[in-house]
Design an enzyme around this catalytic site. Structure first.
Site, PDB file in Angstrom:
ATOM      1  N   ILE A 137     -25.436 -14.528  -0.128  1.00 49.78           N
ATOM      2  CA  ILE A 137     -25.185 -14.533  -1.578  1.00 49.78           C
ATOM      3  C   ILE A 137     -24.743 -13.216  -1.926  1.00 49.78           C
ATOM      4  O   ILE A 137     -24.949 -12.423  -1.313  1.00 49.78           O
ATOM      5  CB  ILE A 137     -26.158 -15.025  -2.382  1.00 49.78           C
ATOM      6  N   ASP A 138     -23.812 -13.216  -3.145  1.00 46.77           N
ATOM      7  CA  ASP A 138     -23.635 -11.833  -3.684  1.00 46.77           C
ATOM      8  C   ASP A 138     -24.830 -10.992  -3.959  1.00 46.77           C
ATOM      9  O   ASP A 138     -25.848 -11.180  -4.199  1.00 46.77           O
ATOM     10  CB  ASP A 138     -22.398 -11.992  -5.079  1.00 46.77           C
TER      11      ASP A 138
END
Length: 303
Positions: A137-138
Site C-alpha cells: 500500500i502507498d
C-alpha cells in the site's frame, strides 16, 4: 526457485504473453516478465517461448521465479503493529507515512527494515529489496498487509491475488457528494503519458476494477468503502479521481484546494485470505487512525 501456474482464459486469448503475465501481479512489471521469458523462466504447455507469443485458450503457463540475490538491507528495531503471526504468514497494520519496501537511495525506515528485525525468516520471491512483500500500500495509506515468511506461503498468497480471492476493503473520504449508493469502476490503469511519476486511466493500461459504496455524506464530502478486485498502483486514488470524486488530502491526484493531511485519507481496513498451510479463511480489521476519526467527526459537525 518457486513456481506459479496460470491457465489462459477467454478474456486473455490472443494477447501477448508478456502482457498477460504482467497483469497477474501488481509488482510484476512488463520488462521484468519479458526478462523472465527470455531467460527461460516461463513455459507455455511445457515449452519455452517468446514475450510476443499470442496466448491461446487453455494454455498452461508456468512461471518459475528466479532465486533472489543476497539481501543487503539493514534490519531496524520498530514497534510494529502485528495483528497475526505464525511460521508462514504475518499480518501487520502499517502506519500512515511509512514506505513499505526500500528503494535505491531510500534503504532505511521502511516496513521491510522493521520486518527484518522482527522475524528472521521472510520469503525471497520478490527480490532483495522486498522480502516477504506479497502486496503493498502507498506510503501515506495506512492499514493491513499480509507478509509471507517463506516462499511456499508467498506462492500461495500470490495465487490468491491472481485468482482475485483476497478480501481488501478500504475506507476513504472523497471530495464531492456521490449521488448513488453503490458503484463499480472498471477502467485500465497505466503510466500517465503527461507525468511519468503518476498513474492514470489509459487505453493500454492494466485491467483494474474497484467496487465502492457510500457510507455517509457530509457538506461537500463523502465517506466511502472501496473493495479491490485488482491491485494496481494507486488504484483507488486514480479510479476515484477518474469518476470525479478524488480523495481528500491526495497531493498527487486530488484538487489543488484540499485538506493538508500529509497524504490521502485512505485506510486499508479489512484484509481476508485463505491461510497458505491450514487453508482456513482468515479475516482481520484495523480501526481507523486517530486523524481519520477526527476528520469524520469534524465533517459531521460541519454538516
Amino acid at each position: 526457485m518457486e513456481s506459479i501456474q496460470h491457465t489462459i482464459q477467454e478474456n486473455d486469448k490472443g494477447k501477448r504473453l508478456d502482457m498477460v503475465l504482467s497483469n497477474l501481479q501488481e509488482d510484476w512489471s512488463r520488462s521484468q516478465v519479458q526478462q523472465w521469458i527470455k531467460e527461460g523462466h516461463v513455459t507455455v504447455n511445457g515449452k519455452s517461448t517468446k514475450p510476443n507469443y499470442k496466448s491461446a485458450m487453455a494454455d498452461e503457463i508456468v512461471i518459475t521465479i528466479p532465486d533472489p540475490e543476497p539481501l543487503d538491507v539493514v534490519a531496524e528495531e520498530m514497534n510494529l503493529d502485528v495483528y497475526y503471526e505464525d511460521e508462514d504468514v504475518l499480518v501487520v497494520n502499517k502506519p500512515k507515512g511509512m514506505v513499505v519496501h526500500p528503494a535505491p537511495g531510500h534503504l532505511t525506515g521502511t516496513l521491510v527494515n522493521g520486518l527484518m528485525a522482527h522475524c528472521k525468516d521472510l520469503s525471497g520471491i520478490n527480490g532483495v529489496l522486498r522480502p516477504g512483500i506479497v502486496h503493498r500500500i502507498d506510503k501515506d495509506t495506512s492499514g493491513l498487509l499480509m507478509v509471507a515468511k517463506n516462499d511456499r506461503a508467498h506462492e500461495k498468497l500470490v495465487q490468491q491475488l491472481v485468482d482475485k480471492s483476497v478480501t481488501r476493503k478500504y475506507k476513504a473520504i472523497v471530495h464531492g457528494l456521490i449521488p448513488h449508493e453503490y458503484g463499480t469502476i472498471e477502467a485500465p490503469i497505466g503510466r500517465d503519458q503527461k507525468d511519468r511519476q503518476s498513474m492514470a486511466v489509459v487505453n493500454n493500461g492494466k485491467h483494474a476494477v474497484t467496487h465502492f459504496r457510500v457510507l455517509d455524506r457530509y457538506k461537500d464530502f463523502s465517506l466511502v468503502e472501496c473493495e479491490l478486485e485488482t491491485g494496481r498502483t494507486h488504484q483507488i486514488r486514480v479510479h476515484m479521481k477518474y469518476i470525479g470524486f478524488p480523495l481528500v488530502g491526495d497531493p498527487k491526484y486530488g484538487p489543488r484546494k484540499t485538506m493538508d493531511l500529509n497524504g490521502q485519507a485512505l485506510h486499508a481496513e479489512v484484509l481476508g485470505f485463505v491461510h497458505p498451510r491450514t487453508e482456513e479463511y482468515m479475516e482481520y480489521s484495523a480501526p481507523l487512525p486517530v486523524y481519520f476519526e477526527e476528520l469524520i467527526t469534524q465533517l459531521r459537525n460541519d454538516r
